[in-house]
Design an enzyme around this catalytic site. Structure first.
Site, PDB file in Angstrom:
ATOM      1  N   HIS A   5       0.677  -1.242  -0.004  1.00 17.24           N
ATOM      2  CA  HIS A   5      -0.009  -0.131  -0.095  1.00 17.24           C
ATOM      3  C   HIS A   5       0.937   1.351  -0.062  1.00 17.24           C
ATOM      4  CE1 HIS A   5      -3.447  -2.476   0.787  1.00 17.24           C
ATOM      5  NE2 HIS A   5      -2.863  -3.033   1.807  1.00 17.24           N
TER       6      HIS A   5
HETATM    7  C1  BDR Z   1      -1.931   0.625   5.679  1.00 19.69           C
HETATM    8  O1  BDR Z   1      -2.204   0.074   7.116  1.00 19.69           O
HETATM    9  C2  BDR Z   1      -0.827  -0.587   7.179  1.00 19.69           C
HETATM   10  O2  BDR Z   1      -0.751  -1.797   7.874  1.00 19.69           O
HETATM   11  C3  BDR Z   1       0.180  -0.435   5.880  1.00 19.69           C
HETATM   12  O3  BDR Z   1       1.246  -0.094   6.267  1.00 19.69           O
HETATM   13  C4  BDR Z   1      -0.584   0.789   5.143  1.00 19.69           C
HETATM   14  O4  BDR Z   1      -0.218   1.941   5.542  1.00 19.69           O
HETATM   15  C5  BDR Z   1      -2.886  -0.370   4.655  1.00 19.69           C
HETATM   16  O5  BDR Z   1      -4.183  -0.175   5.273  1.00 19.69           O
END
Ligand code: BDR
Ligand code: CA
Length: 308
Positions: free
Chosen positions: A239
């Site tokens: 992400h």
């Molecule tokens: C986000 O949540 C975290 O676990 C990841 O690093 C990312 O920033 C995705 O929902």
């Protein structure tokens, strides 16, 4: 033009991949990396920022900010995805750093020193930015922009039915940032989760003879394991790397100006992002929201930028 940024993050494997892209980019000047509690508890987030920088050994060393716990009683970490140490249980060893400044102090200092010039890229919960807003009455006029990975446009969450992790960790801080008169861009979960990486990614990583290659080969296989074991998926989503890409290759994204808010009360919806989708309403727009991503080009761009 070189963009000057602070990266506020909670490493986290996908955060660390984004840090690789940023720290070796010629179009970004990373003045500071500030830790925030999220994927891992505060102390571990700070340590992991140090670990990633030490392991990568980038050409310019950013300042580091230390995280402190958020005030949200519902907070849960995401070590089940990122490993007990947040970095894939790779066994990195990091020296203890005693000279520490709080993340929100670093953010305020850097923004005050260069009014209008510094953008903040938030790859974790919005705790530190909310604290910066509270700490310095001139912060909102001095900060250049805030780019955030978080929320969900379609209302489908990844931590609850309705809430995305970063917003759900600290909904009150997210509410404060969403409502602040700052130029804001949101890269939501619906966009970042479209850019999926198959196991072939591992063969496309830089060779292990480089510091970046060694690091990535130690953390990314863990993410494939946890996505398969915890989520039943054969592909991974990185992400934060996709969110950072919006700064580096904005032509791969379509943005839409929208009115967005954060639900802080609901029993089933606490931490949900809510957008005004009724065309008949003229609610003032407070966010640019990424609505479309060129999926295949974005995937290639992330891989390419791990080699720069
Ligand atoms: C986000 O949540 C975290 O676990 C990841 O690093 C990312 O920033 C995705 O929902
Ligand atoms: Ca993150």
């Amino acid at each position: 033009m070189v963009r000057r940024i602070i990266i506020d993050c909670d490493p986290g494997i996908d955060d660390s991949v984004a840090l690789v892209m940023a720290l070796f980019s010629r179009s970004l000047d990373v003045v500071a990396i500030t830790a925030v509690e999220g994927n891992v508890p505060a102390e571990m987030a700070t340590r992991n920022v140090q670990t990633v920088i030490e392991q990568l050994d980038p050409p310019r060393l950013p300042r580091i900010g230390a995280a402190t716990a958020n005030d949200n009683a519902d907070y849960r970490d995401a070590c089940f995805i990122h490993g007990r140490d947040g970095l894939g249980e790779a066994g990195f060893v990091t020296a203890d750093h005693h000279q520490r400044h709080l993340s929100e102090k670093i953010i305020c200092d850097e923004v005050r020193a260069a009014p209008g010039e510094i953008g903040i890229v938030c790859l974790g919960p919005l705790t530190n930015v909310a604290r910066a807003i509270q700490r310095d009455p001139h912060f909102v006029e001095n900060v250049g922009e805030v780019v955030m990975m978080g929320g969900s446009f379609n209302g489908i969450g990844n931590v609850t039915q309705t809430a995305e992790f970063n917003i759900h960790c600290d909904p009150e801080s997210a509410w404060e940032v969403f409502h602040a008169p700052i130029k804001k861009t949101l890269i939501p979960l619906d966009i970042t989760s479209q850019v999926q990486f198959s196991l072939g990614l591992i063969d496309s990583l830089p060779h292990e003879s480089t510091s970046v290659g060694r690091f990535l080969h130690r953390v990314i296989p863990y993410l494939f394991r946890s996505y398969r074991q915890q989520l039943g998926l054969e592909t991974i989503q990185i992400h934060d790397a996709v969110a950072l890409l919006q700064l580096m290759e904005p032509e791969l994204f379509e943005l839409e100006a929208l009115a967005g808010d954060v639900e802080i009360k609901g029993e089933l919806t606490r931490g949900m992002t809510v957008f005004e989708k009724r065309r008949s309403k003229n609610a003032p727009h407070n966010l640019e929201v990424a609505r479309v991503v060129a999926v295949s080009a974005a995937r290639q761009a992330v891989i390419k930028r791990l080699h720069s």
